[in-house]
Design an enzyme around this catalytic site. Structure first.
Site: not given
Length: 404
Positions: A386, A384, A382, A127
């Protein structure tokens, strides 16, 4: 089976599946992983073995030839596989996300066409959301899809496709402003995004007219699996290959896939951390300094205690996130927490195992050297840390909103 990272309440079927996978990892993956990784060689024999075990169809419903298992079962299998070699778990994960998106959002025709062959591993999924200048801002994608009769014409450049070369089906997110005014798109850019199911030949170069996979990206770690760009230049896709048959839903479809993908990344972090602990605790009992094994030094025991506690905590959060999703409840908070904690703890456990090995940890002859280069990918994949904190913070404010 070690005492760490045990999962209570599993059925006999789940236990049998996990036992089979763990045995496969110990016999077929761990003995060859470091050698293949150093050569950046695609693990074809391992992938063939996973096909025979039925893992490419683990979560695909039985009516389409899969095993119809839960996300928890899948995550625990990923944990075992990543313990052997994280790259192999990545090969399965992207395939699984596409199959999950098809199962949840595809038309009946799309499910009938793709899922039985995906269950067998004959169709392999990838994907694509990210772009060279995109980073974590998915709403800023510039790849464009324009309607032309019964087809869409796609143009743009995508980045960081796991399985980009070996896959035969890619779920590609593009901007399709069809049915939306400029002001609507500006106010809510996610509403103009559409997921397209792009079939292609495996390999590199022009894999179908208008679609090019330039080649593998050379990476610090996470080798063996092919990570690529994807270039669309006048790529024509039939309108019936819009996921779900309706434009404008791509952002939500992709986020649903990424949500379960975050559970997968958490499981990978757990698996790598488990292996790092195994290597560290084993080496600490064999290496002697000052007349005794270093495991008998209090400083090393403290380090092992911290490592084991982190392995347990990450595993528990990953299992909780998977079970939440399986229950049908919203799990973005739990998945974000699990992904954040497992990836951070994985990095720390791997580094502690590396320190226990001393100078030998810097040698390519020791497995911990490979893990030390693999762990950083989990800090980014997927989303970070943050991004996870943003998701967690927003959800907490929803749950604990002050009234009045």
């Amino acid at each position: 089976m070690s005492r760490l990272a045990q999962t209570a309440g599993l059925t006999e079927v789940q236990q049998e599946i996990l036992s089979t996978v763990r045995d496969f990892v110990d016999k077929e993956i761990i003995p060859v992983a470091t050698e293949l990784e150093h050569r950046d060689e695609y693990p074809q024999a391992i992938v063939d073995g996973l096909k025979e075990l039925g893992l490419f169809g683990l979560m695909i419903p039985e009516e389409y030839g899969g095993l119809g298992e839960s996300l928890l079962t899948y995550a625990l299998c990923v944990e075992e596989i990543a313990r052997g070699w994280m790259s192999v778990s990545g090969i399965i994960n992207t395939h699984f996300i596409v199959a999950y998106m098809l199962k949840q959002h595809g038309t009946q025709e799309q499910k009938d066409h793709f899922l039985p062959r995906m269950a067998l591993g004959e169709v392999r999924g990838a994907f694509s959301m990210s772009e060279p200048a995109l980073g974590s801002d998915v709403s800023a994608i510039s790849s464009k899809a324009v309607r032309d009769g019964d087809e869409y014409v796609l143009n743009g450049q995508k980045m960081w496709l796991t399985n980009g070369g070996t896959s035969t089906l890619v779920a590609v997110l593009c901007r399709s402003d069809e049915g939306h005014s400029a002001s609507e798109v500006a106010a809510a850019p996610h509403r103009s995004m559409t997921t397209f199911l792009v079939e292609k030949e495996p390999g590199f170069g022009e894999v179908r007219p208008g679609l090019t996979i330039p080649g593998k990206i050379d990476k610090m770690g996470y080798k063996g699996v092919d990570t690529t760009e994807l270039i669309m230049d006048g790529l024509r896709i039939p309108a019936d290959r819009v996921l779900g048959g309706t434009t404008g839903r791509g952002f939500y479809q992709m986020m649903d896939g990424v949500e379960v993908g975050r559970v997968n990344v958490a499981a990978r972090g757990c698996g790598v951390a488990q292996r790092a602990f195994e290597l560290g605790v084993s080496y600490a009992q064999q290496r002697h300094t000052f007349g005794k094994p270093i495991a008998q030094h209090q400083a090393i025991q403290f380090k092992l205690a911290e490592m084991a506690t982190k392995v347990e905590a990450a595993h528990a959060m990953m299992v909780n996130a998977a079970r939440k999703k399986d229950s049908g409840e919203r799990n973005d908070l739990e998945a974000g927490m699990a992904k954040y904690l497992a990836s951070e703890y994985c990095k720390e456990v791997v580094e502690d195992a590396f320190r226990i090995h001393g100078g030998y940890g810097f040698s390519k002859e020791y497995e911990i050297e490979r893990l030390y280069r693999e762990a950083p990918m989990l800090l980014i994949g997927e989303g970070t840390a943050e991004i996870q904190k943003m998701i967690i913070g927003r959800r907490l404010l929803e749950e604990y909103r002050v009234q009045g």
